[in-house]
Design a protein around this motif. Structure first.
Motif, PDB file in Angstrom:
ATOM      1  N   TYR A   1     -12.259   4.782  -2.325  1.00  0.00           N
ATOM      2  CA  TYR A   1     -13.091   3.642  -1.911  1.00  0.00           C
ATOM      3  C   TYR A   1     -14.126   4.110  -0.883  1.00  0.00           C
ATOM      4  O   TYR A   1     -15.257   3.629  -0.856  1.00  0.00           O
ATOM      5  CB  TYR A   1     -12.200   2.545  -1.317  1.00  0.00           C
TER       6      TYR A   1
ATOM      7  N   ASP B   1      -7.063   5.161  -1.275  1.00  0.00           N
ATOM      8  CA  ASP B   1      -7.135   4.953   0.169  1.00  0.00           C
ATOM      9  C   ASP B   1      -7.472   6.227   0.941  1.00  0.00           C
ATOM     10  O   ASP B   1      -7.347   6.247   2.163  1.00  0.00           O
ATOM     11  CB  ASP B   1      -5.815   4.368   0.680  1.00  0.00           C
TER      12      ASP B   1
ATOM     13  N   THR C   1       1.651  -1.859   4.484  1.00  0.00           N
ATOM     14  CA  THR C   1       1.593  -0.437   4.149  1.00  0.00           C
ATOM     15  C   THR C   1       3.011   0.135   4.166  1.00  0.00           C
ATOM     16  O   THR C   1       3.675   0.134   5.201  1.00  0.00           O
ATOM     17  CB  THR C   1       0.698   0.331   5.155  1.00  0.00           C
TER      18      THR C   1
ATOM     19  N   VAL D   1       0.849  -1.186   0.000  1.00  0.00           N
ATOM     20  CA  VAL D   1       0.000   0.000   0.000  1.00  0.00           C
ATOM     21  C   VAL D   1       0.888   1.241   0.000  1.00  0.00           C
ATOM     22  O   VAL D   1       1.809   1.343   0.821  1.00  0.00           O
ATOM     23  CB  VAL D   1      -0.893   0.005   1.271  1.00  0.00           C
TER      24      VAL D   1
ATOM     25  N   PHE E   1      -5.580  10.948   4.643  1.00  0.00           N
ATOM     26  CA  PHE E   1      -5.218   9.539   4.841  1.00  0.00           C
ATOM     27  C   PHE E   1      -5.401   9.129   6.290  1.00  0.00           C
ATOM     28  O   PHE E   1      -5.025   9.857   7.206  1.00  0.00           O
ATOM     29  CB  PHE E   1      -3.751   9.302   4.460  1.00  0.00           C
TER      30      PHE E   1
ATOM     31  N   THR F   1      -0.799  -0.656  -4.544  1.00  0.00           N
ATOM     32  CA  THR F   1      -1.825   0.378  -4.681  1.00  0.00           C
ATOM     33  C   THR F   1      -1.118   1.734  -4.635  1.00  0.00           C
ATOM     34  O   THR F   1      -0.230   1.955  -3.799  1.00  0.00           O
ATOM     35  CB  THR F   1      -2.912   0.264  -3.599  1.00  0.00           C
TER      36      THR F   1
ATOM     37  N   MET G   1       1.647   6.272   3.030  1.00  0.00           N
ATOM     38  CA  MET G   1       0.303   6.735   2.654  1.00  0.00           C
ATOM     39  C   MET G   1       0.484   8.145   2.112  1.00  0.00           C
ATOM     40  O   MET G   1       0.419   9.124   2.863  1.00  0.00           O
ATOM     41  CB  MET G   1      -0.621   6.743   3.879  1.00  0.00           C
TER      42      MET G   1
ATOM     43  N   THR H   1      -5.373   2.061   5.661  1.00  0.00           N
ATOM     44  CA  THR H   1      -5.753   1.479   4.376  1.00  0.00           C
ATOM     45  C   THR H   1      -7.103   0.747   4.478  1.00  0.00           C
ATOM     46  O   THR H   1      -7.464   0.220   5.527  1.00  0.00           O
ATOM     47  CB  THR H   1      -4.681   0.493   3.867  1.00  0.00           C
ATOM     48  N   HIS H   2      -7.830   0.742   3.371  1.00  0.00           N
ATOM     49  CA  HIS H   2      -9.115   0.040   3.305  1.00  0.00           C
ATOM     50  C   HIS H   2      -8.970  -1.372   2.759  1.00  0.00           C
ATOM     51  O   HIS H   2      -9.957  -2.067   2.559  1.00  0.00           O
ATOM     52  CB  HIS H   2     -10.093   0.815   2.402  1.00  0.00           C
ATOM     53  N   LEU H   3      -7.723  -1.760   2.478  1.00  0.00           N
ATOM     54  CA  LEU H   3      -7.504  -3.044   1.810  1.00  0.00           C
ATOM     55  C   LEU H   3      -8.137  -4.233   2.521  1.00  0.00           C
ATOM     56  O   LEU H   3      -8.768  -5.072   1.885  1.00  0.00           O
ATOM     57  CB  LEU H   3      -5.990  -3.288   1.677  1.00  0.00           C
TER      58      LEU H   3
END
Ligand code: GLU
Length: 168
Positions: free
Chosen positions: A115, A17, A51, A11, A29, A83, A54, A32-34
């Protein structure tokens, strides 16, 4: 063909994100939404999410790209998804290609719409596509956006349409 691949996900941030502060109207930020995305998407693919940073990719430095390269190189996974913000995704792709990380399939993806904005976001679709492409493409560095993939040298973000396309 190995049908039980697992994927490393790195990430780095980007609109993908970003969260939305509905009081100030700003994007920012947080985390993360992963993990959420994979759960909501009912993914059973084994993944290792890390990550690295960010950042908005317009603010990504050469040192940041060095960190991404280092992590791709030392990852024990052959299949990697990164990402990344869309503005400089191809620059990072070129950086990684030049670094010649042998034997690894590296796919960069992102989103034009966070997202966090729900079903209007292209993030979900792009993540799913990238995870699929990362499992089946030959070693190399690719951009995956809008349901398509390109060798990183052949991709360009069309800043008028907001879509990625083949470099013409
Ligand atoms: N400038 C941001 C970035 O590249 C927004 C573009 C995006 O992620 O779509 O990180």
């Amino acid at each position: 063909m190995n049908q039980n691949k697992s994927v490393q996900i790195f990430v780095t941030g980007g609109t993908f994100d970003k969260d939305y502060n509905f009081i100030t109207g700003e994007l920012y930020f947080k985390d993360t939404h992963l993990h959420d995305m994979l759960e909501v998407g009912r993914s059973t693919l084994p993944v290792d999410i890390k990550t690295l940073m960010m950042v908005d990719s317009l603010e990504m430095t050469e040192a940041d790209r060095g960190i991404i390269e280092h992590n791709c190189r030392k990852s024990t996974y052959e299949n990697i998804v990164i990402t990344h913000g869309t503005d400089t995704m191809t620059e990072t792709g070129k950086y990684l290609k030049k670094a010649q990380i042998d034997g690894k399939t590296i796919v960069l993806t992102g989103a034009m719409i966070p997202y966090a904005f729900g079903s209007s976001s292209d993030g979900f679709f792009n993540l799913g596509s990238a995870l699929a492409f990362a499992q089946v493409l030959n070693p190399g560095v690719y951009i995956c956006m809008n349901g398509q993939y390109w060798d990183t040298d052949n991709a360009v973000k069309n800043r008028s349409t907001g879509f990625f396309q083949i470099k013409g």
